[in-house]
Design an enzyme around this catalytic site. Structure first.
Site, mmCIF file in Angstrom:
data_model
loop_
_atom_site.group_PDB
_atom_site.id
_atom_site.type_symbol
_atom_site.label_atom_id
_atom_site.label_comp_id
_atom_site.label_asym_id
_atom_site.label_seq_id
_atom_site.Cartn_x
_atom_site.Cartn_y
_atom_site.Cartn_z
ATOM 1 N N CYS A 222 5.334 0.318 -8.331
ATOM 2 C CA CYS A 222 4.640 0.424 -7.149
ATOM 3 C C CYS A 222 4.836 2.069 -6.835
ATOM 4 O O CYS A 222 3.698 2.773 -6.123
ATOM 5 C CB CYS A 222 5.428 -0.294 -6.132
ATOM 6 N N CYS B 18 8.168 -8.044 -3.557
ATOM 7 C CA CYS B 18 7.467 -8.334 -2.442
ATOM 8 C C CYS B 18 6.154 -9.339 -2.812
ATOM 9 O O CYS B 18 6.115 -10.313 -1.888
ATOM 10 C CB CYS B 18 6.770 -7.031 -2.035
#
Length: 385
Positions: free
Chosen positions: A101, A198
């Site tokens: 990410c 997440c």
């Protein structure tokens, strides 16, 4: 300086944005919408980037009186992070989605868009320090090692570091950040830190993978190939795992067994004693340098290597070496001709345990991040007689 403040909805990024404003910069806040389910809600400290986080970020921006936008990066996030996560597990590897990410979203897609819009830097709430060295911008650990996040920033390149801004790097504790947020009237001063992956907010990685990968039962074998149990899907295991094996017979010495490797082609999980998890060397590709280390091919250099965000670094010697034909795997899909090889200095430390292909190794020299690579193979340490 025109600064784009990446605001996750947490206390760290809110204080980072506040400090950027206080420093006199022209600040604009942005929240990244990464979920493909915009109605997703947050549960305590599980997950991040939810609709509630977006609302928290907007309130903080309103308090700071700065413009605020929400940018939808969900398609890019799915392709570069979620799909990569699935593909890596399918290949028997253990990926780190936070590294991907940072590499692909927060400091590639976001930074590229910020520069195209005329911003000079992107500010985030990461705990790390930037300095200007003789070779350009350098990335260093935060002043408080307990909160240091330089490991997850190890994927940043020299060009990206030139446009990064980490206002929290010199703050010695999270308690001080929370106190500062409360003094500034920021509502998320006591908001729990997010943790876990997440896009798997309930923390059940194995269950999530079951919904995204075909699972086929297979054999659990020892290192000699003897079948000692069965599993319901090799992609549900990772190197170093002990729980959940449900073996039908104990080890001859009565000690627990651990996952030593995953064999996706034969759909086997290999298990053995804990001491067989110890490794003396590792190697891998997809490497990058955080700055200009000035290291030539074949040159051996001293460093520390860290293989997890909260692991202790260990002394090692590393080199950039040509990829040998016998070591080339499908993971060398970028056609790279070189890889990083790291030998742990066993005279100064114990062997590393449970190093899995797919993990990220970050190299340090003192507090400075030199670079990183994705581990393709780990070489076991000699077993004491």
């Amino acid at each position: 300086m025109r600064v784009l403040a990446a605001m996750s909805g947490g206390v760290d990024s809110a204080v980072a944005a506040a400090r950027a404003v206080e420093a006199g910069h022209d600040v604009v806040g942005v929240h990244l919408a990464l979920s493909r389910m915009p109605g997703t809600l947050r549960t305590g400290s599980r997950g991040c980037c939810t609709v509630e986080d977006s609302m928290d970020a907007r309130r903080a921006a309103n308090l700071l009186d700065i413009p605020f936008y929400v940018w939808d990066f969900s398609d890019r996030f799915k392709a570069d992070v979620v799909d990569d996560f699935i593909d890596e597990y399918a290949a028997g590897r253990t990926p780190n989605p936070c590294m991907r990410c940072n590499e692909k979203i927060k400091f590639a897609a976001l930074l590229d868009k910020a520069i195209a819009l005329g911003f000079d830097a992107v500010a985030t709430g990461h705990y790390a320090t930037l300095t200007d060295g003789p070779g350009g911008r350098e990335l260093h650990r935060a002043s408080a090692w307990a909160k240091d996040q330089s490991y997850v920033l190890g994927v940043l390149t020299a060009q990206q570091l030139a446009h990064c801004y980490f206002p929290l790097g010199d703050t010695p504790s999270k308690d001080l950040i929370r106190a500062e947020a409360a003094d500034r009237g920021i509502q998320v001063a006591q908001k729990p830190d997010s943790h876990d992956i997440c896009f798997i907010p309930d923390g059940d990685t194995r269950g999530w993978l079951s919904d995204h990968l075909d699972r086929e039962s297979g054999e659990i074998v020892d290192e000699s190939g003897t079948v000692i149990g069965t599993h319901d899907g090799a992609n549900g295991y990772t190197v170093g795992q002990r729980k959940g094996l449900q073996l039908g017979r104990p080890a001859p010495d009565g000690k627990p067994r651990y996952v030593l490797s995953i064999r996706p082609v034969s759909n086997q999980v290999v298990v053995g004693p804990k001491d067989r998890l110890a490794i003396a060397s590792m190697a891998g590709g997809r490497y990058s340098w955080a700055g200009e280390p000035g290291i030539d091919v074949g040159e051996t250099f001293d460093c520390d290597v860290q293989i997890r965000a909260h692991a202790d670094p260990v002394p090692a010697r590393a080199r950039l070496a040509p990829v040998r034909d016998e070591d080339r795997t499908e993971q060398h899909r970028d056609g790279a001709e070189h890889e990083i090889v790291v030998d742990v200095d066993l005279a100064q430390t114990e062997p590393l345990l449970g190093v899995a292909p797919g993990q990220t190794a970050v190299l340090y020299r003192g507090t400075r991040v030199l670079g990183q690579f994705t581990i393709d193979r780990a070489i076991p340490a000699p077993v004491a007689a």
